[in-house]
Scaffold this active site. Structure first.
Site: not given
Ligand code: ATP
Ligand code: MG
Length: 560
Positions: A35, A259, A269
């Site tokens: 994104e 992750r 983020k």
């Protein structure tokens, strides 16, 4: 990924799908779907290596797809930075895609679901939807708008699109099962109203698809065979499949892996953005940030990151990797490739009393003892040189083998010297050490076979250049900066001494021609990289890592 990367469950799974021809004659297609709401970090590097690595292994292709469905957080700056970072890591995508390119198709499919009685417009507020949602132990409650007719839904959805209604007043929801044990299946929101300008579609749309509705359908449009994502999406997988089944479109398959987390680092983020916005760091590319732009500026190499990511492996449980492991692979890479240079960080002047003051000479030095092909260079030597303050003690402690009065040591690639006396300022600080050299020891060995216990780096005072040196350390003081007491935040664990700036360093003159991004080993000190802040008047070097390898020690202790 390096050839040495061990096989893992993802590879086994794809191999099995290839064997059974699960996708017929379709090629293996993956995608990396960031994104554009921030810069990529080293956690993303793992996803990139997996997405591109898997496709590559099976002769397939990988798209870079921007998951740009939330205009309020996304920007062109991030789109550009992400492309730059993926290429820097060493990967080239097949197609460059944007979820926003699929907005018309996604809208048509939404109409199709409404027409099939599988979606409805809900007038409940976000809060009310949450209240109706139920809990893990209680089923949800139907919205009073769930039974709207197909005609009414089609009409309202079209008017949502036309901009008739304010933000938050209505949503489109999938009609699935308010009693599902999986909360994601309790009539998830598909579209929301948001009057915001999109970085690509401008003001064309005022309704935007939610992640879950956009993602799987985008995969399907691109004929992604293996949609590899992180474990937090596991509970979303039934919904991912539901949309694809209802629409009867290409059956992309979602697979989850763990992750990457690294100790003393922050991989969210949102929190990295907070550090940037609150100016707690110098920007996304601050060399203390775990962003790819940050560690690149710090001097890390894509080669080392790829080897590290492969070594960290993939699994189905989240964990955390020691930062020392990343540093170990980075040192290993730089040790093989970085040119050596002599730099004195904390200078102490040394005067060689028996060296003629009018004389200068050049000694030949290997650019990289690990790589003969790197050649040699000529380093100037003269009567006055700088050594590290730490390399001299007037009163040496036990086992101190470096320079002290009466002691003989080697100046690397040059001569043996013996210290005789010190000069102090009014405050009693040593400002100069006087010594003599043995002209017969040129090159660093004495013809009579005399041994010295210490070899020191040095820089000729008359030829030295100056630079600013930025010494970086961990950004956080806590291995898991997100593990905080109540009332605290990760910001309470920022390391106050994560940056130390030295202005008095003395460098050998060959460094004057370095270019931003060039990496060096400053002998006996560490790995450094020329920062883009450098100008012709002022060089700036970032410390990538000090030389000491604590990971090798940890491994040794563990009996590895
Ligand atoms: P957020 O969704 O909160 O904005 P994100 O880190 O998931 O953050 P995306 O841009 O959605 O950001 O990530 C793109 C891809 O990278 C996703 O497939 C995601 O699963 C993967 N990814 C993100 N963080 C990590 C990580 N720490 N380790 C491995 N893969 C990651
Ligand atoms: Mg995400």
């Amino acid at each position: 990924m390096p050839d040495s990367a061990p096989s893992n469950f993802l590879q086994d799974l794809v191999a099995e799908d290839v064997r059974t021809k699960k996708f017929g004659d379709a090629i293996i297609q993956t995608r990396f779907p960031p994104e554009p709401n921030g810069y990529l970090h080293i956690g993303h590097a793992k996803a990139i290596c997996i997405d591109f690595g898997l496709a590559d292994k099976f002769g397939g292709k990988t798209n870079l797809r921007f998951d740009d469905t939330n205009p309020s957080k996304e920007e062109q700056e991030y789109v550009d930075a992400i492309q730059n970072d993926v290429r820097w890591l060493g990967f080239e995508w097949d197609r460059l895609c944007y979820a926003s390119d699929y907005f018309p198709q996604l809208y048509d499919w939404a109409l199709q679901l409404i027409t099939a009685g599988k979606a409805y417009v809900d007038d409940l507020s976000a809060d009310e939807i949450r209240q109706h949602r139920g809990t893990l132990t209680e089923p949800g409650q139907d919205s009073p708008y769930r039974t709207r007719t197909i005609e009414e839904n089609l009409d309202l959805f079209a008017r949502m699109k036309q901009g008739e209604f304010p933000d938050g007043s209505r949503v489109l929801r999938a009609k699935i099962d308010m009693a599902s044990p999986n909360l994601n299946m309790r009539d998830p929101v598909m579209y929301r109203i948001l009057h915001a300008t999109h970085h690509r579609t401008g003001d064309e749309w005022c309704i935007y698809p939610m992640y879950d509705y956009a993602h799987g359908q985008s995969d399907s449009i691109e004929r992604v065979t293996h949609s590899i994502c992180t474990l937090e999406f596991t509970d979303h997988q039934p919904l991912y499949r539901w949309y694809i089944e209802q629409l009867d479109i290409f059956p992309s398959q979602q697979i989850e892996f763990d992750r990457l987390n690294i100790t003393y680092n922050q991989m969210s983020k949102r929190k990295l953005l907070q550090l940037v916005q609150e100016k707690l760091v110098a920007g996304w590319d601050d060399p203390r940030m775990p962003t790819l732009s940050g560690i690149r500026r710090r001097g890390f190499t894509p080669e080392a990151i790829r080897v590290f990511v492969a070594a960290a492996g993939v699994s189905r449980t989240n964990g955390s990797v020691d930062i020392e492991m990343l540093e170990h692979f980075q040192r290993d890479d730089l040790n093989r490739r970085a040119r050596r240079a002599m730099v004195v960080l904390h200078p102490l002047k040394l005067v060689i009393d028996n060296y003629p003051s009018s004389q200068e000479e050049f000694v030949e030095v290997a650019n990289n003892p690990e790589d003969p092909a790197a050649g040699t260079r000529q380093v100037p030597f003269s009567r006055e040189i700088y050594i590290e303050q730490d390399d001299f003690r007037e009163i040496p402690p036990p086992k101190y083998y470096r320079l002290s009065p009466g002691k003989e040591v080697r100046l690397r690639n040059a001569y043996f010297i013996t210290a005789h006396e010190v000069v102090k300022d009014a405050a009693g600080t040593i400002v100069e050490v006087h010594c003599t050299y043995d002209p017969a020891s040129r090159g660093g060995n004495s013809p009579d076979g005399r041994k010295v216990k210490s070899t020191m780096h040095w820089v000729s005072a008359a030829h030295a250049i100056s630079a600013e040196i930025r010494l970086y350390d961990k950004l956080f003081t806590k291995a898991d900066p997100n593990d905080v007491e109540e009332g605290q935040s990760f910001l309470d664990y920022l390391n106050p001494s994560s940056l130390e700036i030295l202005s008095g360093a003395k460098l050998e003159p060959s460094l004057a021609t370095a270019n931003p991004g060039d990496r060096f080993q400053f002998e006996r000190v560490g790995y450094f990289c020329l920062d883009p802040d450098s100008t012709a008047e002022k060089l700036v070097f970032n410390r990538t890592l000090p030389l000491k390898d604590s990971w090798a020690k940890i491994e040794k202790k563990a009996g590895g």
